[in-house]
Design an enzyme around this catalytic site. Structure first.
Site, short mmCIF file in Angstrom:
data_model
loop_
_atom_site.label_atom_id
_atom_site.label_comp_id
_atom_site.label_asym_id
_atom_site.label_seq_id
_atom_site.Cartn_x
_atom_site.Cartn_y
_atom_site.Cartn_z
N GLU A 13 1.38 -0.50 -5.07
CA GLU A 13 0.41 0.56 -5.43
C GLU A 13 1.23 1.75 -5.91
OE1 GLU A 13 -3.34 3.17 -3.74
OE2 GLU A 13 -1.64 2.78 -2.41
N ASP B 128 0.83 -1.21 0.00
CA ASP B 128 0.00 0.00 0.00
C ASP B 128 0.86 1.26 0.00
OD1 ASP B 128 -2.74 1.24 0.62
OD2 ASP B 128 -1.54 2.01 2.28
C1 GLC Z 1 -4.07 3.31 -0.40
C2 GLC Z 1 -5.36 2.52 -0.27
C3 GLC Z 1 -6.44 3.45 0.19
C4 GLC Z 1 -6.05 3.99 1.56
C5 GLC Z 1 -4.68 4.68 1.50
C6 GLC Z 1 -4.14 4.93 2.86
O1 GLC Z 1 -4.18 4.28 -1.36
O2 GLC Z 1 -5.67 1.89 -1.50
O3 GLC Z 1 -7.70 2.81 0.27
O4 GLC Z 1 -7.01 4.92 1.98
O5 GLC Z 1 -3.73 3.87 0.84
O6 GLC Z 1 -3.73 3.72 3.46
#
Ligand code: GLC
Length: 582
Positions: A302, A233
């Site tokens: 991500e 993440d």
């Molecule tokens: C990423 C996740 C999102 C979350 C953020 C903070 O972007 O996909 O849902 O709010 O991280 O952890």
């Protein structure tokens, strides 16, 4: 720009500028180290997939009960968004214990059973690893927050205030992705802490070796529980520029700072996003993943990045970082436009050193594919997207409900909003509830999501009456059948499985066409009509060294025709044609 487009670009801005075998081997992920290449990964938002105990919230046993469905769909792995204990401010992305299961989702025994049952079906479980921040209720932060002398003080990003007229102010102008200053004042200890996301999500200090060690232990823990990989993440957010100087404002065409949906002057993210140190951590995470056990554990990132060059670097100079950084260049351009798709897909094919691209078109943070500007035809456009995702040389990531044509259903009243950014940003930003609604299994009570008649955590969208698994399983032309056919073909056909990809008819503005060629010489053409008008395309593959001009249909959208030759392939509105050259 319509609301959907605005919503998507605001999230992208938030990340980018703002604050911002052949396969079909019967081998399981354990046995085949390349299982993830050309795989289909299915994202599940556990709160919303299947509620087994009638509390209106999805859970692990619910997911286990649906594994046969997922196996029939043809997926290879499930990415589970966070299921760890959490105060649920950010619905699990605020973790208070990294090595346990939140009781609302089940127990560790339930988790182990899910892994075992999934493995029996050749499905791997991918955990979401949130490394950038913890919950403010995590014992580490409670300690860190307790005093300046606490041994864990340096585990988080504490900073002295800037004193203005004798009053403490944030150290700089950095913004949270979720609006307003990224700094939270702590009067007790007289310092600010940094949070890139919600106030309740303090950032960890990744320059501290103790933090790294603790997180690598978490990685080992889940590998020992049999997971197939991790989705990392917000991985580009781990480090901040140690000078802590202000960011520049992002200026609009009038030379004035842009104002984001939360009313803040937009700042750049050069000092908080994708700093070079991120790569050191990726290499260390990879070493842990490679060392702990004798099987391949994958790392997905991500990665909202500025360019294909940045994406390429995420694989590491010696393929020693991420296996699959998400390619947001293709799936989140938010323009249903042939030229843009062609350019971006071609970049992924030619500019990442032949590494495996990971395409993704929607997820729990962004509007579903109905965001494309085709209100009257969104389901047809969805079939085209599914074909691009499935027939490209990529690992394909899909989001639960895509396969039945679920649409984004945002709340209509502020009082109903669950995602905090929808409250802060209302009405411009309605939050992410719209893409997190319960899975639509049937047209029965609660769409078959909850045992029956309970208040589900988010309402069931009205679309459940038409778009649901039970109905679509019986319709030969349903979206569900389309996905099943695409995925099956991708597994069975050597060219579609792993063949090289070349764009065709590159000046066509209406139809996106490409060729896939397997090592054994098999050639497949794919054509996708991006318009609501019929189109005819003609292929001359001599430049590609392909002699055949005949074509045998492998798959086509309902109502499509079987061409006699590559010279004239007819496509209905939003029609897709896939054929083997003969
Ligand atoms: C990423 C996740 C999102 C979350 C953020 C903070 O972007 O996909 O849902 O709010 O991280 O952890």
């Amino acid at each position: 720009m319509n609301a959907a487009a605005r919503r998507l670009s605001s999230l992208l801005l938030a990340f980018i500028f703002s604050t911002s075998l052949f396969a079909q081997s019967a081998t399981s992920p354990r046995e085949n180290p390349d299982w993830w290449k050309n795989a289909v990964i299915y994202e599940i938002y556990p709160r919303s997939f299947q509620d087994s105990n009638g509390d209106g919230i999805g859970d692990l046993n619910g997911i286990t009960s649906r594994l046969d469905y997922l196996q029939a769909l043809g997926i290879d792995a499930i990415w589970l968004t966070p299921i760890y204990p959490s105060p649920q401010v950010d619905f699990g992305y605020d973790i208070s214990d990294y090595t346990a299961i939140d009781p609302q989702y089940g127990t560790m025994a339930d988790f182990d059973r899910l892994v075992t049952e999934a493995r029996k079906r050749n499905i791997g479980i991918i955990m979401d690893l949130v490394l950038n921040h913890t919950s403010d209720q995590h014992p580490w932060f409670l300690e860190s927050h307790s005093s300046r002398n606490n041994p864990k003080r340096d585990w988080y990003m504490w900073h002295d205030p800037k004193m203005v007229d004798g009053k403490p102010e944030p150290p700089n102008n950095w913004l949270s992705v979720f609006g307003h200053s990224a700094w939270q004042w702590d009067a007790k200890t007289g310092q600010y802490y940094y949070h890139r996301f919600y106030i309740q999500q303090p950032d960890l200090n990744w320059s501290n070796p103790a933090v790294r060690k603790a997180m690598y232990d978490v990685e080992r823990f889940w590998i020992q529980h049999g997971v197939a990989g991790f989705r990392l993440d917000a991985i580009t957010s781990l480090f901040e520029d140690p000078t802590f100087t202000d960011e520049n404002y992002v200026l609009g065409p009038d030379g004035k700072p842009l104002i984001n949906v939360y009313g803040d002057k937009q700042v750049d993210t050069l000092k908080t996003d994708n700093l070079p140190e991120v790569h050191d951590v990726l290499r260390e995470l990879r070493q842990v993943a490679d060392q702990t056990h004798g099987r391949k554990v994958i790392l997905i990132g991500e990665t909202y990045l500025r360019s294909i060059d940045d994406l390429r670097k995420m694989y590491g100079p010696h393929n020693d970082e991420l296996d699959l950084p998400m390619d947001m260049q293709v799936g989140f351009i938010n323009r249903f436009d042939v030229n843009t798709f062609r350019e971006r897909i071609n970049q992924a094919e030619t500019e990442i050193n032949g590494d495996e691209p990971l395409f993704v078109f929607d997820n729990h943070d962004n509007f579903r594919w109905d965001r494309y500007d085709h209100d009257a035809h969104h389901e047809d456009a969805g079939r085209v997207i599914a074909a691009v995702l499935s027939a490209s040389r990529d690992t394909a990531m899909m989001y639960y409900g895509d396969e039945i044509g679920m649409v984004t259903t945002p709340p209509t009243r502020k009082d109903d909003v669950k995602d905090p950014i929808g409250i802060t940003g209302w009405p411009k930003e309605k939050g992410r509830d719209g893409e997190r609604t319960p899975m639509q299994w049937s047209d029965g009570p609660d769409a078959g999501f909850s045992p029956s008649g309970v208040k589900t955590w988010l309402p069931i969208p009205p679309s459940y009456e038409q778009n649901n698994v039970a109905a679509e399983e019986h319709e030969p032309d349903s979206m569900l059948r389309w996905y099943e056919q695409l995925i099956a073909l991708r597994k069975q056909d050597p060219a579609l499985h792993a063949g090289a990809e070349t764009m065709l008819n590159t000046i066509d503005e209406n139809v996106l066409s490409w060729l896939r060629e397997a090592d054994n010489g098999e050639v497949v053409v794919v054509a996708c009509n991006f318009t609501d008008q019929p189109q005819t395309v003609s292929f001359d593959l001599s430049a590609q060294g392909v002699r055949g001009t005949g074509v045998k249909t492998l798959l086509k959208t309902p109502g499509g025709t079987d061409p006699a030759s590559l010279r004239s392939v007819q496509l209905g509105p939003f029609g897709v044609y896939i054929g083997r050259v003969e």
